[in-house]
Design an enzyme around this catalytic site. Structure first.
Site, mmCIF file in Angstrom:
data_model
loop_
_atom_site.group_PDB
_atom_site.id
_atom_site.type_symbol
_atom_site.label_atom_id
_atom_site.label_comp_id
_atom_site.label_asym_id
_atom_site.label_seq_id
_atom_site.Cartn_x
_atom_site.Cartn_y
_atom_site.Cartn_z
ATOM 1 N N ASP A 13 -1.253 5.387 -0.374
ATOM 2 C CA ASP A 13 -0.174 5.131 0.599
ATOM 3 C C ASP A 13 1.209 5.049 -0.043
ATOM 4 O O ASP A 13 2.155 4.569 0.594
ATOM 5 C CB ASP A 13 -0.433 3.833 1.382
ATOM 6 C CG ASP A 13 -1.390 4.096 2.547
ATOM 7 O OD1 ASP A 13 -1.845 3.117 3.169
ATOM 8 O OD2 ASP A 13 -1.681 5.283 2.815
ATOM 9 N N VAL A 14 1.341 5.514 -1.275
ATOM 10 C CA VAL A 14 2.640 5.456 -1.957
ATOM 11 C C VAL A 14 3.555 6.601 -1.528
ATOM 12 O O VAL A 14 4.773 6.567 -1.755
ATOM 13 C CB VAL A 14 2.431 5.418 -3.487
ATOM 14 C CG1 VAL A 14 2.065 6.788 -4.027
ATOM 15 C CG2 VAL A 14 3.650 4.862 -4.221
ATOM 16 N N LYS A 16 2.292 10.225 -1.677
ATOM 17 C CA LYS A 16 1.926 11.506 -2.318
ATOM 18 C C LYS A 16 1.984 12.643 -1.311
ATOM 19 O O LYS A 16 2.567 13.687 -1.556
ATOM 20 C CB LYS A 16 0.515 11.425 -2.917
ATOM 21 C CG LYS A 16 0.334 10.398 -4.011
ATOM 22 C CD LYS A 16 -1.049 10.501 -4.669
ATOM 23 C CE LYS A 16 -2.181 10.320 -3.667
ATOM 24 N NZ LYS A 16 -2.190 8.950 -3.052
ATOM 25 N N THR A 17 1.387 12.424 -0.135
ATOM 26 C CA THR A 17 1.358 13.489 0.870
ATOM 27 C C THR A 17 2.755 13.787 1.399
ATOM 28 O O THR A 17 3.161 14.940 1.530
ATOM 29 C CB THR A 17 0.433 13.082 2.038
ATOM 30 O OG1 THR A 17 -0.897 12.932 1.536
ATOM 31 C CG2 THR A 17 0.439 14.122 3.152
ATOM 32 N N LYS A 38 -6.384 19.940 -1.826
ATOM 33 C CA LYS A 38 -6.781 18.548 -2.135
ATOM 34 C C LYS A 38 -8.281 18.533 -2.397
ATOM 35 O O LYS A 38 -9.070 18.922 -1.541
ATOM 36 C CB LYS A 38 -6.430 17.608 -0.980
ATOM 37 C CG LYS A 38 -6.774 16.136 -1.259
ATOM 38 C CD LYS A 38 -5.983 15.182 -0.387
ATOM 39 C CE LYS A 38 -6.413 13.738 -0.621
ATOM 40 N NZ LYS A 38 -5.274 12.803 -0.594
ATOM 41 N N SER A 42 -10.495 11.117 1.874
ATOM 42 C CA SER A 42 -11.236 10.122 2.663
ATOM 43 C C SER A 42 -10.273 9.547 3.701
ATOM 44 O O SER A 42 -9.066 9.608 3.533
ATOM 45 C CB SER A 42 -11.778 9.016 1.754
ATOM 46 O OG SER A 42 -10.726 8.452 0.973
ATOM 47 N N GLU A 116 -3.103 17.694 -4.537
ATOM 48 C CA GLU A 116 -2.898 16.258 -4.294
ATOM 49 C C GLU A 116 -4.138 15.451 -4.662
ATOM 50 O O GLU A 116 -5.267 15.804 -4.296
ATOM 51 C CB GLU A 116 -2.553 15.983 -2.827
ATOM 52 C CG GLU A 116 -2.317 14.488 -2.591
ATOM 53 C CD GLU A 116 -2.100 14.074 -1.143
ATOM 54 O OE1 GLU A 116 -1.991 14.949 -0.269
ATOM 55 O OE2 GLU A 116 -2.064 12.848 -0.904
ATOM 56 N N ARG A 181 10.784 6.359 -0.862
ATOM 57 C CA ARG A 181 11.377 5.267 -0.080
ATOM 58 C C ARG A 181 12.579 4.665 -0.832
ATOM 59 O O ARG A 181 12.780 3.454 -0.878
ATOM 60 C CB ARG A 181 10.345 4.207 0.243
ATOM 61 C CG ARG A 181 9.219 4.692 1.157
ATOM 62 C CD ARG A 181 8.390 3.549 1.663
ATOM 63 N NE ARG A 181 7.382 3.961 2.627
ATOM 64 C CZ ARG A 181 6.113 4.255 2.300
ATOM 65 N NH1 ARG A 181 5.746 4.235 1.038
ATOM 66 N NH2 ARG A 181 5.243 4.610 3.229
HETATM 67 N N1 ATP Z 1 9.766 8.685 2.527
HETATM 68 C C1 ATP Z 1 9.017 8.411 3.611
HETATM 69 N N2 ATP Z 1 9.614 8.348 4.825
HETATM 70 C C2 ATP Z 1 8.884 8.083 5.933
HETATM 71 N N3 ATP Z 1 7.538 7.859 5.941
HETATM 72 C C3 ATP Z 1 6.913 7.909 4.739
HETATM 73 C C4 ATP Z 1 7.608 8.177 3.529
HETATM 74 N N4 ATP Z 1 6.711 8.164 2.516
HETATM 75 C C5 ATP Z 1 5.520 7.887 3.081
HETATM 76 N N5 ATP Z 1 5.624 7.746 4.414
HETATM 77 C C6 ATP Z 1 4.536 7.426 5.348
HETATM 78 O O1 ATP Z 1 3.767 6.389 4.758
HETATM 79 C C7 ATP Z 1 2.351 6.626 4.967
HETATM 80 C C8 ATP Z 1 1.659 6.801 3.599
HETATM 81 O O2 ATP Z 1 2.227 7.933 2.942
HETATM 82 P P1 ATP Z 1 1.285 9.085 2.378
HETATM 83 O O3 ATP Z 1 0.236 9.436 3.392
HETATM 84 O O4 ATP Z 1 2.163 10.182 1.907
HETATM 85 O O5 ATP Z 1 0.604 8.311 1.151
HETATM 86 P P2 ATP Z 1 -0.433 8.897 0.100
HETATM 87 O O6 ATP Z 1 -0.032 8.410 -1.227
HETATM 88 O O7 ATP Z 1 -0.553 10.364 0.289
HETATM 89 O O8 ATP Z 1 -1.788 8.185 0.564
HETATM 90 P P3 ATP Z 1 -3.304 8.639 0.221
HETATM 91 O O9 ATP Z 1 -3.663 7.885 -1.011
HETATM 92 O O10 ATP Z 1 -4.061 8.182 1.449
HETATM 93 O O11 ATP Z 1 -3.337 10.105 0.063
HETATM 94 C C9 ATP Z 1 2.273 7.878 5.828
HETATM 95 O O12 ATP Z 1 2.232 7.485 7.206
HETATM 96 C C10 ATP Z 1 3.581 8.594 5.540
HETATM 97 O O13 ATP Z 1 4.004 9.442 6.609
HETATM 98 C C1 DNN Z 2 -8.384 5.887 2.190
HETATM 99 C C2 DNN Z 2 -7.103 6.066 1.393
HETATM 100 N N1 DNN Z 2 -6.045 6.483 2.311
HETATM 101 C C3 DNN Z 2 -7.255 7.109 0.302
HETATM 102 N N2 DNN Z 2 -7.635 8.376 0.903
HETATM 103 C C4 DNN Z 2 -8.264 6.735 -0.765
HETATM 104 C C5 DNN Z 2 -7.800 5.553 -1.558
HETATM 105 C C6 DNN Z 2 -8.732 5.214 -2.696
HETATM 106 C C7 DNN Z 2 -8.300 3.929 -3.396
HETATM 107 C C8 DNN Z 2 -9.256 3.510 -4.477
HETATM 108 C C9 DNN Z 2 -8.762 2.181 -5.110
HETATM 109 O O1 DNN Z 2 -7.847 2.241 -5.975
HETATM 110 O O2 DNN Z 2 -9.167 1.106 -4.647
HETATM 111 MG MG MG Z 3 -2.156 11.553 0.773
#
Ligand code: ATP
Ligand code: DNN
Ligand code: MG
Length: 227
Positions: A13-14, A16-17, A38, A42, A116, A181
């Site tokens: 949720d940091v 990446k996507t 990817k 999950s 990713e 962010r």
């Molecule tokens: N700069 C941003 N502006 C607005 N929303 C954001 C921003 N960065 C992330 N988000 C939102 O925060 C949430 C988490 O971001 P994201 O899905 O990119 O995380 P992730 O690192 O890909 O997570 P995962 O480990 O599940 O793949 C999403 O709803 C995304 O749209």
């Molecule tokens: C479900 C989540 N959004 C990701 N797809 C997977 C995150 C795995 C985290 C593993 C951990 O560090 O605990």
């Molecule tokens: Mg992601």
């Protein structure tokens, strides 16, 4: 044959996507034939009893790539947990040969492929009686360099430096850091960038603000990150 770049982060949720979507969009808007892949997702959404990989859907839509999301992800799990646990709960454990084959296909289709990861760099992908596979095993198997996505705010010094130390300990190259962010003119975030760069020797190559729709990096500089 295409070139690849692996996107990892300081955790799940940091962003990446989100950042990957902007990276791929930037390249494609400037004439670079870039795709997305990817290995394992999950927490897939369920639509009409089908598992939809939300990460892939977001990136493909953001970058304007006309491809089915499920065709860009090798393993799709429903449970929003670590992929290894999702596989233990749902079956269909990861086979590295499938990932290598699917990544190879993506590189034959595109000149540039952004890959990713799942969660942060330390993420179990398979953990059962037959095999133990960590995300780093995939990065090394695909021979990829990485970009680290990190939050720009409080706590990022620890999280980013530890992530990079972990990558280095496993001889995985870090090409740069992108702060997500980010808030313009924030004194603490400016110091975070300085401290992270001083402590790791890796540059913060981009800053993404909340709801940014464009990446403030030159496409040429992004393309140079791929190997
Ligand atoms: N700069 C941003 N502006 C607005 N929303 C954001 C921003 N960065 C992330 N988000 C939102 O925060 C949430 C988490 O971001 P994201 O899905 O990119 O995380 P992730 O690192 O890909 O997570 P995962 O480990 O599940 O793949 C999403 O709803 C995304 O749209
Ligand atoms: C479900 C989540 N959004 C990701 N797809 C997977 C995150 C795995 C985290 C593993 C951990 O560090 O605990
Ligand atoms: Mg992601």
């Amino acid at each position: 044959m295409g070139k690849g770049l692996f996107i990892t982060g300081t955790g799940t949720d940091v962003g990446k996507t989100y950042v990957t979507g902007l990276l791929v969009k930037k390249l494609r808007e400037h004439g670079y034939d870039c795709g997305y892949y990817k290995p394992a997702l999950s927490g897939a959404e369920v639509e009409c009893e089908q598992l939809i990989p939300g990460d892939a859907k977001h990136v493909l839509e953001t970058a304007g790539i006309r491809e089915k999301p499920e065709n860009t992800v090798s393993y799709i799990y429903k449970h929003a947990v670590s992929p290894h646990l999702a596989a233990n709960l749902e079956g269909n454990p990861v086979d590295l040969n499938i990932i290598k084959k699917d990544y190879q296909k993506a590189k034959e289709k595109y000149d540039y492929v952004v890959v990713e990861g799942s969660g942060g760099i330390l993420c179990p992908i398979r953990w059962d009686d037959q095999q133990h596979i960590l995300l780093e095993d995939i990065v090394k198997e695909l021979n990829l360099s990485t970009i680290v996505i990190a939050d720009a705010g409080l706590g990022t010094i620890n999280a980013t430096v530890l992530t990079i130390e972990y990558l280095r300990a496993r001889n995985i190259q870090v090409k740069g850091i992108i702060f997500n962010r980010s808030r313009e003119g924030d004194v603490m975030e400016e110091d975070n960038q300085k401290m992270v760069e001083v402590l790791t020797g890796v540059s913060v190559i981009g800053l993404v603000k909340e709801n940014d729709t464009e990446l403030a990096m030159e496409a040429e500089k992004v393309a140079e990150l791929f190997a």
